[in-house]
Design a protein around this motif. Structure first.
Motif, mmCIF file in Angstrom:
data_model
loop_
_atom_site.group_PDB
_atom_site.id
_atom_site.type_symbol
_atom_site.label_atom_id
_atom_site.label_comp_id
_atom_site.label_asym_id
_atom_site.label_seq_id
_atom_site.Cartn_x
_atom_site.Cartn_y
_atom_site.Cartn_z
ATOM 1 N N GLU A 11 92.139 50.978 25.827
ATOM 2 C CA GLU A 11 90.705 51.286 25.724
ATOM 3 C C GLU A 11 90.348 52.343 26.774
ATOM 4 N N GLU A 55 82.008 41.307 18.127
ATOM 5 C CA GLU A 55 82.111 40.724 19.471
ATOM 6 C C GLU A 55 82.017 39.206 19.403
ATOM 7 N N ARG A 146 83.190 50.637 29.568
ATOM 8 C CA ARG A 146 81.941 49.978 29.949
ATOM 9 C C ARG A 146 80.822 51.007 30.162
ATOM 10 N N GLU A 149 79.638 52.156 26.893
ATOM 11 C CA GLU A 149 78.812 51.122 26.262
ATOM 12 C C GLU A 149 77.377 51.183 26.786
ATOM 13 N N LYS A 155 78.884 49.400 21.132
ATOM 14 C CA LYS A 155 80.283 49.823 20.957
ATOM 15 C C LYS A 155 81.269 48.833 21.558
ATOM 16 N N TRP A 156 80.746 47.841 22.248
ATOM 17 C CA TRP A 156 81.605 46.854 22.904
ATOM 18 C C TRP A 156 82.262 45.981 21.847
ATOM 19 N N THR A 157 83.580 45.782 21.946
ATOM 20 C CA THR A 157 84.246 44.988 20.920
ATOM 21 C C THR A 157 84.905 43.754 21.534
ATOM 22 N N GLU A 160 87.702 44.744 23.891
ATOM 23 C CA GLU A 160 87.325 45.172 25.243
ATOM 24 C C GLU A 160 86.914 43.977 26.089
ATOM 25 N N ALA A 161 86.366 42.948 25.436
ATOM 26 C CA ALA A 161 85.907 41.764 26.175
ATOM 27 C C ALA A 161 87.072 40.885 26.621
#
Ligand code: TYD
Length: 211
Positions: A11, A55, A146, A149, A155-157, A160-161
């Motif tokens: 990412e 998410e 981040r 985002e 756009k956070w998926t 990424e989390a």
């Protein structure tokens, strides 16, 4: 047949910026340049993308996740990639099978033989002529993602989390894939200025020439 080049990395490694730059810089070398990505380059793929990247935790299993990426890929190859290659285009694809090996294999722990078999089914054996790996410490990449985002919310998926440890396994996985196939992979340090990264890639593509 054209040329098929894929761009991989963790990412925030700058894949899409690189793809756009390279597409512009090599456009005079090919009759056509097609910039595409996985997942989500087709109408069906967009629906798969929203399912697989949501998410919200919906309990998707690693195997189901793999099959969703594989379904997106099968659709994408049929609709976009193969037709473009038969027109003689240079196809630049942001993520391809090596993302499945890195994320679902090294990241989620799925068996590599199962992955290879699934990829062969989804792709009919098509492989990239060149894989560009943008290598980056995932801690830096996640910080970049981040920041992106906060400028462009939504756009956070789910990926990424996930934990830093998960992303470290993915980086190590990509490097291992590159180590095994040193001539098909081009590993570039993603902390270099974007124009230098692009220069290395365009030089390599120019040296490959047309098919
Ligand atoms: P995306 O928002 O396109 O991220 P990026 O800009 O980093 O490419 O989301 C794609 C996500 O899907 C990314 O976290 C990697 C993951 N992915 C897999 O896990 N396996 C795959 O086969 C592919 C193509 C993507």
């Amino acid at each position: 047949m054209g040329r098929f080049i894929t761009i991989e990395g963790v990412e925030g490694s700058g894949k899409s910026t690189l793809a756009k730059r390279v597409a512009a810089e090599v456009s005079h070398l090919f009759p056509e340049v097609v910039l595409t990505r996985e997942p989500g380059a087709t109408a069906i793929g967009k629906e798969i993308r929203s399912l697989v990247l949501a998410e919200k935790e919906q309990g998707l299993t690693p195997l189901a996740e793999l099959f969703l990426f594989a379904a997106d890929r099968a659709q994408h190859l049929e609709e976009v990639v193969r037709p473009a290659l038969s027109r003689g285009a240079l196809v630049l694809c942001d993520r391809f099978v090596d993302s499945s090996y890195a994320y679902q294999g090294y990241g989620r722990g799925l068996d590599m033989t199962l992955l290879r078999d699934t990829m062969r089914l989804a792709t009919g054996g098509l492989i990239a002529d060149l894989v560009v790996l943008l290598d980056l410490d995932p801690e830096i990449g996640l910080d970049r993602a981040r920041a992106r985002e906060s400028e462009d919310p939504g756009k956070w998926t789910r990926f990424e989390a996930d934990t830093l440890e998960f992303h470290r396994r993915i980086r190590a996985g990509f490097l291992e894939l590159a180590r095994v196939e040193p001539t098909r992979f081009l590993v570039v340090d993603a902390t270099l200025p974007p124009e230098d990264v692009a220069k290395r890639v365009t030089e390599r593509i120019a040296a490959m020439g047309q098919a």
